[in-house]
Scaffold this active site. Sequence first.
Site, PDB file in Angstrom:
ATOM      1  N   PHE A  46       0.740  -1.073   0.134  1.00 57.52           N
ATOM      2  CA  PHE A  46       0.031   0.231  -0.148  1.00 57.52           C
ATOM      3  C   PHE A  46       0.797   1.255   0.096  1.00 57.52           C
ATOM      4  CE2 PHE A  46      -2.748   3.145   1.541  1.00 57.52           C
ATOM      5  CZ  PHE A  46      -4.182   2.721   1.245  1.00 57.52           C
TER       6      PHE A  46
ATOM      7  N   ASP B 257       1.241  -4.421   9.578  1.00 54.42           N
ATOM      8  CA  ASP B 257       0.249  -3.443   9.331  1.00 54.42           C
ATOM      9  C   ASP B 257      -1.065  -4.281   9.035  1.00 54.42           C
ATOM     10  OD1 ASP B 257      -1.799  -1.984   7.887  1.00 54.42           O
ATOM     11  OD2 ASP B 257      -0.249  -0.806   6.833  1.00 54.42           O
TER      12      ASP B 257
ATOM     13  N   TYR C  54     -11.359   2.483  10.147  1.00 51.03           N
ATOM     14  CA  TYR C  54     -12.692   2.559   9.632  1.00 51.03           C
ATOM     15  C   TYR C  54     -12.923   1.545   8.427  1.00 51.03           C
ATOM     16  CZ  TYR C  54      -8.662   4.355   6.705  1.00 51.03           C
ATOM     17  OH  TYR C  54      -7.244   4.400   6.116  1.00 51.03           O
ATOM     18  N   LYS C  55     -12.009   0.501   8.378  1.00 54.04           N
ATOM     19  CA  LYS C  55     -12.361  -0.792   7.356  1.00 54.04           C
ATOM     20  C   LYS C  55     -13.504  -1.648   8.141  1.00 54.04           C
ATOM     21  CE  LYS C  55      -8.283   0.610   4.693  1.00 54.04           C
ATOM     22  NZ  LYS C  55      -6.941   0.529   4.715  1.00 54.04           N
TER      23      LYS C  55
ATOM     24  N   ARG D 174     -12.522  -5.741  -5.732  1.00 55.94           N
ATOM     25  CA  ARG D 174     -12.745  -6.567  -4.461  1.00 55.94           C
ATOM     26  C   ARG D 174     -14.089  -6.523  -4.067  1.00 55.94           C
ATOM     27  NH1 ARG D 174      -8.302  -3.100  -0.938  1.00 55.94           N
ATOM     28  NH2 ARG D 174      -9.724  -1.497  -1.357  1.00 55.94           N
TER      29      ARG D 174
HETATM   30  C1  LIG Z   1      -6.167   1.593   4.386  1.00 52.89           C
HETATM   31  C2  LIG Z   1      -4.654   1.504   4.537  1.00 52.89           C
HETATM   32  C3  LIG Z   1      -3.954   2.516   4.720  1.00 52.89           C
HETATM   33  C4  LIG Z   1      -4.667   4.113   5.259  1.00 52.89           C
HETATM   34  O1  LIG Z   1      -3.538   4.734   6.081  1.00 52.89           O
HETATM   35  P1  LIG Z   1      -4.321   5.888   6.967  1.00 52.89           P
HETATM   36  O2  LIG Z   1      -3.058   6.476   7.559  1.00 52.89           O
HETATM   37  O3  LIG Z   1      -5.703   5.390   7.787  1.00 52.89           O
HETATM   38  O4  LIG Z   1      -4.950   6.904   5.717  1.00 52.89           O
HETATM   39  C5  LIG Z   1      -2.458   2.389   5.059  1.00 52.89           C
HETATM   40  N1  LIG Z   1      -1.769   0.959   4.723  1.00 52.89           N
HETATM   41  C6  LIG Z   1      -2.654   0.016   4.383  1.00 52.89           C
HETATM   42  C7  LIG Z   1      -2.241  -1.282   4.048  1.00 52.89           C
HETATM   43  C8  LIG Z   1      -4.207   0.167   4.212  1.00 52.89           C
HETATM   44  O5  LIG Z   1      -4.853  -0.792   3.901  1.00 52.89           O
END
Ligand SMILES: *Cc1c(COP(=O)(O)O)cnc(C)c1O
Length: 424
Positions: A135, A220, A245-246, A399
Amino acid sequence: MSPVYEATTEWAQAHDAADPLGAFRSEFLIPPHEGRDGHYFCGNSLGLQPRAARAAVNAELDYWGELGVEGHFKGRLPWMDYHEFVRDHLAELVGAQPNEVVAMNTLGVNLHLMMVSFYRPTPDRHAILIEAGAFPTDRYAVESQIRYHGFSPALSLIELESDEPNGTISMGAIERVLTEHGSRIALVMLPGVQYRSGQAFDLQAITELAHKQGCTVGFDLAHAVGNVPLQLHDSGADFAIWCSYKYLNGGPGAVGGAFVHDRHARATLPRFAGWWGHDKSTRFQMGPEFVPTPGADGWQLSNPPILSLAPLQVSLEIFHRAGMQRLREKSLKLTGYLEWLVQSQLPDALEIVTPRETERRGAQLSIRVLGGRSRGRELFEYLINRGIIGDWREPDVIRISPVPLYNQFADCLAFASAVRDWQM
Ligand SMILES: *Cc1c(COP(=O)(O)O)cnc(C)c1O
């Protein structure tokens, strides 16, 4: 022991009616489509709103209005200790001791704060291992930390390439890269569930391999928390971070979380400090010397944003009542049904990228649309017009995440029916 699935409305409705967790759906607001409940498969991106969230936020607004600064000490959940009111349920959810978890900041911020303490490069050992195609935040964060310490990503960033079809990674590949490069890797930073492929990793096995090579290990868990059962303490990982938030349904931009293993609870690790991480018993003496609170709490910087912790508190209470183990059992059936529908009904349109083995995935299936990007986009738009909300990942993947708290077998069937209609 695989259940006998059927692609009929009767089968789906009967199994929804018999679902022991079925009542939880009514605790969420389901975004409507043309006057009826839509089919929402995007809990991997933004979880739905618990109905109780609004009242929880309003209650804090009311306390603010009625109590002013006294709201720190009065009210149902006094703000002074507010982050502690989510701690036990959070610990339960991720398989940690209460002192190992804290709700604070957002994922990206927590990742940096954890790396300040746990990425301590030396001339001989300065590399960070991540997965190829990580990501963007994770990649940007580790690259910028490498540069911050005076090293260069060209030499110090190791990307673990996929060695399986569809972009997934075997434990063998992880073992090989650690055997070959372990002595120069300072930090192994991998996902719990990979956001693009949906692959779930064995955190304990990875930690054991990495620790054997003397590497520090962080995970993560953005796509893992609230999705798959976690045993963070037993995994032995040094730290973990996540957003809420997921799958956690904490609301847009919700307060994220961090785990710091108990073995580091009282360690004098370097860290970026703030007053909320100071020993609680003497915090308000406002002394000049920083004395960290033992455990994950000691990494806090600021007093927490109450209005965005309130929905998280509501959501974690729902997880506590539903139980992660029961949610996982339902999740296996729901996602199993979706998989079966795709494979038995739609083999000439779709191909599943996510691993087949249930222990290597969570709720999400990453589904490749056969025939290339433009065909994929066409299907994606068609699904949205039918009230079926997934999300798009370039170049050709949709997805779809059936979430056990609020999705139904009927949702999965609606997805398959829509794809079939589109094909005709
Ligand atoms: C959703 C997600 C993020 C988002 O990071 P925020 O700091 O909450 O904006 C980062 N890394 C991964 C792997 C994600 O899935």
